[in-house]
Structures are given as structure tokens and as C-alpha cells.
Motif scaffolding. Sequence first.
Motif, mmCIF file in Angstrom:
data_model
loop_
_atom_site.group_PDB
_atom_site.id
_atom_site.type_symbol
_atom_site.label_atom_id
_atom_site.label_comp_id
_atom_site.label_asym_id
_atom_site.label_seq_id
_atom_site.Cartn_x
_atom_site.Cartn_y
_atom_site.Cartn_z
ATOM 1 N N PRO A 76 -3.517 8.155 7.770
ATOM 2 C CA PRO A 76 -4.582 7.205 7.621
ATOM 3 C C PRO A 76 -5.882 7.530 6.956
ATOM 4 O O PRO A 76 -6.579 6.783 6.651
ATOM 5 N N SER A 103 0.671 11.252 1.409
ATOM 6 C CA SER A 103 0.264 11.724 2.844
ATOM 7 C C SER A 103 0.714 13.309 2.837
ATOM 8 O O SER A 103 1.673 13.687 2.462
ATOM 9 N N PHE A 159 -4.682 7.000 -2.315
ATOM 10 C CA PHE A 159 -3.831 6.062 -2.180
ATOM 11 C C PHE A 159 -3.724 4.708 -3.578
ATOM 12 O O PHE A 159 -4.544 4.779 -4.133
ATOM 13 N N VAL A 199 0.831 -1.017 -0.032
ATOM 14 C CA VAL A 199 -0.120 -0.048 -0.071
ATOM 15 C C VAL A 199 0.977 1.230 0.020
ATOM 16 O O VAL A 199 2.042 1.450 0.780
ATOM 17 N N LYS A 246 -13.913 6.446 4.644
ATOM 18 C CA LYS A 246 -12.447 6.060 4.950
ATOM 19 C C LYS A 246 -12.135 4.605 4.698
ATOM 20 O O LYS A 246 -11.765 3.800 5.312
ATOM 21 N N LEU A 306 -9.474 3.628 3.025
ATOM 22 C CA LEU A 306 -7.943 3.206 3.414
ATOM 23 C C LEU A 306 -7.889 2.745 4.688
ATOM 24 O O LEU A 306 -7.004 1.834 5.001
ATOM 25 N N VAL A 331 0.464 5.329 0.496
ATOM 26 C CA VAL A 331 -0.404 6.493 0.763
ATOM 27 C C VAL A 331 0.138 7.664 0.608
ATOM 28 O O VAL A 331 1.544 7.884 0.692
ATOM 29 N N GLU A 341 4.804 5.965 2.426
ATOM 30 C CA GLU A 341 3.975 7.048 2.389
ATOM 31 C C GLU A 341 4.812 8.017 1.554
ATOM 32 O O GLU A 341 6.022 8.238 1.524
ATOM 33 N N SER A 368 -6.123 9.544 4.330
ATOM 34 C CA SER A 368 -5.737 9.904 3.163
ATOM 35 C C SER A 368 -6.909 9.400 2.282
ATOM 36 O O SER A 368 -7.261 8.290 2.385
#
Length: 353
Positions: free
Chosen positions: A158, A119, A163, A115, A181, A183, A117, A197, A160
Motif C-alpha cells: 500500500p 507492487s 498505481f 485499482v 501516500k 494510494l 498497484v 497487484e 507504492s
Amino acid sequence: MVVHLSVIVPTYNEKENLGELLARIDRALKGCGAPYEVIVVDDSSPDGTAELAEELSKAYPVKVLKRPGRLGLASAVLSGLKVAEGEAVAVMDADLQHPPELLPRMLEELRACDVVVASRYVNGGSVRGWPLLRRLTSRGATLIAGILIPKVRGVRDPMSGYFMFRRSAVEGAVMNPRGFKLLLELLVKGKVSGVREVPYTFSTRIRGKSKLGAGEVFNYLLHVLALAPEYVRFTIVGAAGVLVNLGALALLVALRAPHLIASAVAIEASLINNFLLNDLWTFKGGGGGWWSRLAKFHFSSALSLLAQWVTSVAVYYLVVSYPLLAQLAGILVGFPINYILSKRLIWQRGQHA
Ligand code: GDD
Ligand code: MN
């Protein structure tokens, strides 16, 4: 190896942004030679976003999913995921607050993890033009997620909405389509061994309006609680039990009940409170009949109280003679005993992991 990328873009009234978004995604990804598709998931926007997306699909690799009505952001992303063909999947907003130019970098990072992200809260990332309240809400939400959901702790942003992940990370995971959310769902329920990130600046929206209302704050809290592991819920229930205990005691004292009785009734009230919450929420049902679970809960609680008392006394007389410290040590021993007994003995057949 070049991976195929699916970019999922949920839209609701984003007609004014879609043209520029698709042009910039195309430019960014062509530059790095990555084959891609964009999946626009539109909830019958009254401004004609879906129609424009169809028009633009003549110029760009775009699939358009039209849903019958406003069904929500996370569920739009999940709908998009069903038709996504890429091994890599990105999720981004349509309103250009998420710069498409970041996609190649994210794709690059995804080689080494599951994953990525985008950020706002790592070095080099930021938000621009947010009022103090929105900043605080975002930070507060991040903090709460970190406290209640251990799996999220290493991730700085988290919350965000931007992603990318490997498709294999979500295979078999059952994601909840409610809430904003996704994510968080991915981090908790996906097969995720590495998260990276990359910094970006979340700028202000230039065209159109935000669809995130104040009601989302409450929704968010429910969502986080739903994702919290059992021991966190058990702790929350325990804390609620203390409040019930003290509240009931205060009430009975006000009614002039003798302390001998008031204390016992208050303890029993908190036990029943904890039992109900654990049965309905923490562990969601379990083996045996309801009455037998209730009886066993009295047993496990009594045992844990006994352990608390023994520990407290031992610490007080053998280690340090500070009453509060000794009592705290007792709680630290008694609480996990209650949790383990509850999990093993009472709710061992609960469906939640
Ligand atoms: N299909 C669909 N259905 N799309 C929706 C819906 C819906 O019900 N609600 C919102 N969208 C789309 C918007 O059109 C936009 O492309 C994207 O989802 C994000 O909506 P915004 O209204 O722009 O959200 P935001 O900017 O307030 O919040 C964003 O930033 C947050 C970080 O602070 C989102 O990315 C959040 O997920 C993120 O947490
Ligand atoms: Mn936005």
C-alpha cells in the motif's frame, strides 16, 4: 474497448530523467495501442524541468502544470487529477524507479478491478539496492498501515507510489493533499471494490536525488492515524488511558497519597484523558453540550466497567478459574460496550464516518 489513460507524473528537479521517461512511456503505450496523455506536474523546479517538459510536449502528448512552489507530492498528483481526461489514471515517479513498461499490463488488469498497484511485495516483485534501514522502514510502514487501517490489509504494497485506478473510483472522494501516500487515501476514501497487484522491481535511482526525507516518517504516522477508522482510534485512546491511569497512580503514590484516593484520582484522570482525546480526535465533536458529553462518558465508562466486572466474575466462577483470563474476558466484553455507547449516545452527531 480501448480506454484513454492519463499518466500523472509529479516532478521536482527531474530534468535529467524526463526525456527518457517520456520516450519509454510512449514506446510502451504505443505498443498496445492505448491513447494516452502524460500530465507533468512540476513545482517550479529550479533545474528547469517544466521548461523541458514543454519542449517535449511537441513530440509527445504531454500537458504541463506549473505550480508556484514546492507544494508536495500528493498535492501535485491531486492537481494533475483535476486536469486528467482519461477514464483510467496512472500515477508514477519521474525518476525511472517505476518502469513505464509495466503500464500496458496494469491497464490490462484494470479491466477487472478499480485499482491496480505496481507492487514490490508480491511474488516476482522486489527492491534493489536499498540499505537495511530503508527496507525495514518500508516494511514497518506497511505493517502499521495494515494494523490501523483494515481496508488496506489485503494489499501487499500500500506504500507504492506507482498505481493506476479508474477515475470513477475517486469521484466525490475528498482526498487529503498532505503526505506522500496518495494510494492510502485512494484505498480508504475511494469507491474501490477490487484491487490487483502486479509485481515489479523498484531499482535504484540513477540520476537526481530522492526527495523523501526522514521527516516523512512522522508525517506518515500522522497520515495513517488520520485514516484509521473510529474504533481503531477509540482503541488507541483506551490504551493511552491505561498509561495515564498507571502514570497518575505512580505519581500519587510517590506523593504518599493513600491508595484509596490515589486509585480514584488516577481512574478519573484517565477518564478525562480519554474523553478529551475522543472528543477532539476520535469522533471530532458531537451532539449536546460539552459538559453533557463529559457526564455521559462517565456513565458509559461506568457501565462498561460494571460489565467488565460481571463478566470477569462470571467467567472466573463458572468457566475457568484463571484470574487473568477472566479479567481479559471482561475487558473484551466491556470495551465494545463502551465503544457502542460512546458512538450512539455521546458522539452520535460526530462528522466522521
Ligand atoms: N511536484 C512535485 N512536488 N513533485 C515531487 C515533490 C514535490 O514536492 N516531491 C517529490 N516529487 C516527485 C519527484 O520528482 C519524483 O518524480 C517523485 O515525486 C518521487 O520522489 P522521490 O524523491 O523519487 O521519492 P522516493 O523514490 O524516495 O519514494 C518513492 O517511492 C516510495 C516507495 O518506497 C515514491 O514513489 C513514494 O511515493 C513511494 O512511497
Ligand atoms: Mn524515487
